[in-house]
Design an enzyme around this catalytic site. Structure first.
Site, short mmCIF file in Angstrom:
data_model
loop_
_atom_site.label_atom_id
_atom_site.label_comp_id
_atom_site.label_asym_id
_atom_site.label_seq_id
_atom_site.Cartn_x
_atom_site.Cartn_y
_atom_site.Cartn_z
CG PHE A 92 -1.87 -1.19 1.23
CD1 PHE A 92 -2.95 -1.30 0.36
CD2 PHE A 92 -1.62 -2.23 2.11
CE1 PHE A 92 -3.77 -2.42 0.38
CE2 PHE A 92 -2.42 -3.36 2.13
CZ PHE A 92 -3.50 -3.45 1.26
CG HIS A 93 4.68 1.35 -0.01
ND1 HIS A 93 4.63 0.31 0.89
CD2 HIS A 93 5.71 1.04 -0.84
CE1 HIS A 93 5.58 -0.57 0.61
NE2 HIS A 93 6.24 -0.16 -0.44
CB ALA A 94 4.16 4.41 -5.10
#
Ligand code: T46
Length: 137
Positions: free
Chosen positions: A52-54
């Site tokens: 749940f990130h970049a």
């Protein structure tokens, strides 16, 4: 798919079923960046979701050295893809600005080769911010 999308890289397996196998990742021979950091994730419960990130600048090559790990990705152009990692000689290359949700099957082990050291400010952990940054660039 574009130059900004993740892609799978298949590496050679050297060995045999009696001896066992070895796989080698080496810059610049078969990986597209120099490695500054290695980490691994293990002992995850069944169906555990992570990610749940970049990343703003990080290049990564990720393996399931054991078990099965699913990656749901969205690149900077909004292209969504799903990848299943279940072979220790197949890695997922993830360029910068790719949102990922990761699902671990029980006892899977994730190995990540990363192009940079850990910098928390380099993460985008808010999906709305990820979408906003992609509209600007
Ligand atoms: C990714 C996926 C596959 C550090 O202190 N140093 C590090 O190098 C890393 C990677 C993490 N941490 C700390 C930061 C958090 O307090 O470890 C904790 C867990 O990290 P995070 O919540 O980011 O874990 P995941 O599994 O969601 O993501 C990790 C990596 O951070 C990320 O780069 O692509 O594995």
């Amino acid at each position: 798919m574009s130059e900004f999308s993740p892609y799978l890289i298949e590496f050679k397996s050297i060995g045999s079923s009696t001896l066992g196998f070895i796989t080698i990742a080496e810059y610049p021979m078969n990986i597209p960046f120099k490695i500054k950091r290695v980490y691994w994730i293990y002992d995850t419960p069944s169906n555990q979701e992570r990610g749940f990130h970049a990343h703003k600048e990080l290049n990564q090559l990720i393996f399931a050295v054991s078990g099965k790990i699913l990656f749901n990705t969205e690149d900077r152009n909004g292209v969504k893809q799903q990848y299943t990692l279940d072979k220790p000689n197949v890695g997922l290359f993830i360029p910068p600005l790719v949102w990922r949700q990761i699902v671990f099957e029980e006892n899977s082990v994730l190995l990540c080769l990363a192009s940079e050291i850990y910098i928390e400010e380099e993460y985008i952990r808010d999906y709305n911010e990820f979408k906003k940054i992609n509209q600007i660039i």
